[in-house]
Design a protein around this motif. Sequence first.
Motif, PDB file in Angstrom:
ATOM      1  N   ALA A   6       0.805  -1.216   0.000  1.00 19.44           N
ATOM      2  CA  ALA A   6       0.000   0.000   0.000  1.00 19.44           C
ATOM      3  C   ALA A   6       0.842   1.272   0.000  1.00 19.44           C
ATOM      4  CB  ALA A   6      -0.939  -0.017   1.200  1.00 19.44           C
ATOM      5  N   HIS A   7       2.102   1.187   0.352  1.00 22.09           N
ATOM      6  CA  HIS A   7       3.005   2.336   0.351  1.00 22.09           C
ATOM      7  C   HIS A   7       2.544   3.446   1.285  1.00 22.09           C
ATOM      8  CE1 HIS A   7       5.109   0.375  -2.867  1.00 22.09           C
ATOM      9  NE2 HIS A   7       3.999   0.358  -3.596  1.00 22.09           N
ATOM     10  N   PHE A   8       2.274   3.080   2.501  1.00 25.12           N
ATOM     11  CA  PHE A   8       1.953   4.068   3.521  1.00 25.12           C
ATOM     12  C   PHE A   8       2.433   3.549   4.858  1.00 25.12           C
ATOM     13  CE2 PHE A   8      -1.883   1.428   3.278  1.00 25.12           C
ATOM     14  CZ  PHE A   8      -2.095   1.099   4.600  1.00 25.12           C
ATOM     15  N   LEU A   9       2.539   4.454   5.803  1.00 19.66           N
ATOM     16  CA  LEU A   9       2.940   4.131   7.170  1.00 19.66           C
ATOM     17  C   LEU A   9       1.734   4.383   8.070  1.00 19.66           C
ATOM     18  CD1 LEU A   9       5.300   3.516   9.199  1.00 19.66           C
ATOM     19  CD2 LEU A   9       5.581   5.985   9.358  1.00 19.66           C
ATOM     20  N   LEU A  10       1.482   3.460   8.963  1.00 17.17           N
ATOM     21  CA  LEU A  10       0.390   3.605   9.912  1.00 17.17           C
ATOM     22  C   LEU A  10       0.929   3.235  11.282  1.00 17.17           C
ATOM     23  CD1 LEU A  10      -2.637   4.349   9.809  1.00 17.17           C
ATOM     24  CD2 LEU A  10      -3.128   1.903   9.748  1.00 17.17           C
ATOM     25  N   LEU A  18      -4.517   6.766  15.400  1.00 15.11           N
ATOM     26  CA  LEU A  18      -3.745   6.370  14.220  1.00 15.11           C
ATOM     27  C   LEU A  18      -3.182   7.583  13.478  1.00 15.11           C
ATOM     28  CD1 LEU A  18      -5.858   3.468  12.655  1.00 15.11           C
ATOM     29  CD2 LEU A  18      -3.860   3.328  14.150  1.00 15.11           C
ATOM     30  N   ARG A  19      -1.884   7.492  13.161  1.00 19.15           N
ATOM     31  CA  ARG A  19      -1.200   8.492  12.343  1.00 19.15           C
ATOM     32  C   ARG A  19      -0.898   7.827  11.003  1.00 19.15           C
ATOM     33  NH1 ARG A  19       3.574   9.761  15.078  1.00 19.15           N
ATOM     34  NH2 ARG A  19       2.511  11.479  16.086  1.00 19.15           N
ATOM     35  N   PHE A  20      -1.403   8.415   9.939  1.00 21.28           N
ATOM     36  CA  PHE A  20      -1.222   7.914   8.583  1.00 21.28           C
ATOM     37  C   PHE A  20      -0.201   8.797   7.876  1.00 21.28           C
ATOM     38  CE2 PHE A  20      -2.151   8.200   4.080  1.00 21.28           C
ATOM     39  CZ  PHE A  20      -2.337   6.889   3.703  1.00 21.28           C
ATOM     40  N   THR A  21       0.799   8.166   7.253  1.00 19.84           N
ATOM     41  CA  THR A  21       1.784   8.892   6.449  1.00 19.84           C
ATOM     42  C   THR A  21       1.806   8.249   5.077  1.00 19.84           C
ATOM     43  OG1 THR A  21       3.111   9.261   8.447  1.00 19.84           O
ATOM     44  CG2 THR A  21       4.166   9.697   6.317  1.00 19.84           C
ATOM     45  N   CYS A  28      -1.353  12.497   8.266  1.00 18.73           N
ATOM     46  CA  CYS A  28      -2.722  12.769   8.715  1.00 18.73           C
ATOM     47  C   CYS A  28      -2.883  12.147  10.100  1.00 18.73           C
ATOM     48  CB  CYS A  28      -3.744  12.176   7.742  1.00 18.73           C
ATOM     49  SG  CYS A  28      -5.447  12.398   8.327  1.00 18.73           S
ATOM     50  N   GLU A  29      -3.125  12.999  11.085  1.00 21.66           N
ATOM     51  CA  GLU A  29      -3.376  12.516  12.445  1.00 21.66           C
ATOM     52  C   GLU A  29      -4.836  12.062  12.544  1.00 21.66           C
ATOM     53  OE1 GLU A  29      -1.162  12.164  14.841  1.00 21.66           O
ATOM     54  OE2 GLU A  29       0.487  13.196  13.823  1.00 21.66           O
ATOM     55  N   ASP A  30      -5.102  11.150  13.430  1.00 20.18           N
ATOM     56  CA  ASP A  30      -6.457  10.664  13.717  1.00 20.18           C
ATOM     57  C   ASP A  30      -7.125   9.999  12.518  1.00 20.18           C
ATOM     58  OD1 ASP A  30      -6.129  11.661  16.280  1.00 20.18           O
ATOM     59  OD2 ASP A  30      -7.113  13.567  15.821  1.00 20.18           O
ATOM     60  N   ALA A  31      -6.360   9.204  11.762  1.00 20.92           N
ATOM     61  CA  ALA A  31      -6.940   8.439  10.655  1.00 20.92           C
ATOM     62  C   ALA A  31      -7.902   7.404  11.236  1.00 20.92           C
ATOM     63  CB  ALA A  31      -5.847   7.753   9.844  1.00 20.92           C
ATOM     64  N   VAL A  32      -8.942   7.079  10.454  1.00 22.66           N
ATOM     65  CA  VAL A  32      -9.981   6.177  10.927  1.00 22.66           C
ATOM     66  C   VAL A  32     -10.250   5.112   9.869  1.00 22.66           C
ATOM     67  CG1 VAL A  32     -12.410   6.023  11.610  1.00 22.66           C
ATOM     68  CG2 VAL A  32     -11.074   8.035  12.232  1.00 22.66           C
ATOM     69  N   PRO A  33     -10.151   3.817  10.229  1.00 22.96           N
ATOM     70  CA  PRO A  33     -10.539   2.774   9.278  1.00 22.96           C
ATOM     71  C   PRO A  33     -12.061   2.617   9.261  1.00 22.96           C
ATOM     72  CG  PRO A  33      -9.714   1.777  11.286  1.00 22.96           C
ATOM     73  CD  PRO A  33      -9.587   3.260  11.456  1.00 22.96           C
ATOM     74  N   VAL A  34     -12.620   2.431   8.071  1.00 22.34           N
ATOM     75  CA  VAL A  34     -14.065   2.282   7.911  1.00 22.34           C
ATOM     76  C   VAL A  34     -14.319   1.104   6.987  1.00 22.34           C
ATOM     77  CG1 VAL A  34     -16.188   3.381   7.093  1.00 22.34           C
ATOM     78  CG2 VAL A  34     -14.421   4.766   8.196  1.00 22.34           C
ATOM     79  N   ARG A  35     -15.167   0.186   7.422  1.00 17.40           N
ATOM     80  CA  ARG A  35     -15.516  -0.970   6.597  1.00 17.40           C
ATOM     81  C   ARG A  35     -16.567  -0.576   5.560  1.00 17.40           C
ATOM     82  NH1 ARG A  35     -13.799  -5.696   9.656  1.00 17.40           N
ATOM     83  NH2 ARG A  35     -13.756  -5.205  11.873  1.00 17.40           N
ATOM     84  N   ILE A  46     -11.704  -1.903   3.069  1.00 17.51           N
ATOM     85  CA  ILE A  46     -11.504  -1.029   4.217  1.00 17.51           C
ATOM     86  C   ILE A  46     -10.908   0.281   3.701  1.00 17.51           C
ATOM     87  CG2 ILE A  46     -10.365  -0.734   6.458  1.00 17.51           C
ATOM     88  CD1 ILE A  46     -12.063  -3.243   6.476  1.00 17.51           C
ATOM     89  N   ALA A  47     -11.531   1.386   4.060  1.00 17.74           N
ATOM     90  CA  ALA A  47     -10.995   2.701   3.704  1.00 17.74           C
ATOM     91  C   ALA A  47     -10.343   3.302   4.940  1.00 17.74           C
ATOM     92  CB  ALA A  47     -12.109   3.611   3.201  1.00 17.74           C
ATOM     93  N   LEU A  48      -9.187   3.899   4.760  1.00 19.48           N
ATOM     94  CA  LEU A  48      -8.574   4.695   5.822  1.00 19.48           C
ATOM     95  C   LEU A  48      -8.971   6.135   5.522  1.00 19.48           C
ATOM     96  CD1 LEU A  48      -5.059   3.014   6.081  1.00 19.48           C
ATOM     97  CD2 LEU A  48      -6.996   2.773   7.623  1.00 19.48           C
ATOM     98  N   MET A  49      -9.657   6.768   6.468  1.00 19.90           N
ATOM     99  CA  MET A  49     -10.244   8.085   6.248  1.00 19.90           C
ATOM    100  C   MET A  49      -9.613   9.132   7.156  1.00 19.90           C
ATOM    101  SD  MET A  49     -12.566   7.235   4.010  1.00 19.90           S
ATOM    102  CE  MET A  49     -13.689   8.618   3.933  1.00 19.90           C
ATOM    103  N   SER A  50      -9.569  10.369   6.661  1.00 25.22           N
ATOM    104  CA  SER A  50      -9.133  11.497   7.481  1.00 25.22           C
ATOM    105  C   SER A  50     -10.303  11.910   8.371  1.00 25.22           C
ATOM    106  CB  SER A  50      -8.713  12.660   6.589  1.00 25.22           C
ATOM    107  OG  SER A  50      -9.854  13.276   6.022  1.00 25.22           O
ATOM    108  N   PRO A  51     -10.051  12.694   9.419  1.00 25.38           N
ATOM    109  CA  PRO A  51     -11.167  13.159  10.262  1.00 25.38           C
ATOM    110  C   PRO A  51     -12.185  13.995   9.475  1.00 25.38           C
ATOM    111  CG  PRO A  51      -9.079  13.531  11.374  1.00 25.38           C
ATOM    112  CD  PRO A  51      -8.757  13.082   9.976  1.00 25.38           C
TER     113      PRO A  51
END
Length: 158
Positions: A6-10, A18-21, A28-35, A46-51
């Motif tokens: 996926a080429h990202f850091l979590l 969760l911090r997503f890079t 992006c601070e406070d990343a949220v996974p959503v099914r 699964i989407a990783l979403m910003s606040p």
Amino acid sequence: MMSEKAHFLLERNAFGRLRFTDARGQVCEDAVPVRAFPIAAPDQGIALMSPAGRELAWLDDLADLPPPLRQLIEEELAGREFMPEIQRIRQVSSYATPCTWKVETDRGATTLMLKSEEDIRRLSHCTLLIADAHGVHFLIRDLQQLDRTSRRLLDHFL
């Protein structure tokens, strides 16, 4: 944890969120996974979403991720989602609504208040979603897996 595919850091920040890079180093601070399909396909889509609700990354299947990254996402999802699965219906106070149900779930015994029959939604031939008076959703994943007494009690409301 960096995902090769996926080429990202979590990772978790100092506050346990969760911090997503991304691959370009944007954070992006406070990343949220959503099914996408929490009941039909809980480990797929699964989407990783910003606040703010912007999609940061899309994960086709949790099984494709390295175990530490998958565990981090699963822990976060478990903390956000609360949908107990009803395993047995012990008792109903009345066959007319509103009524109180005593049930056993995968998270222990509890009591729920059913306001009306419309609060029981059929998701598929064998899957039901029941909303109680407090807004908690209970899942019956497979009607055929319930014991005979539970099915008989439930039949009064379907």
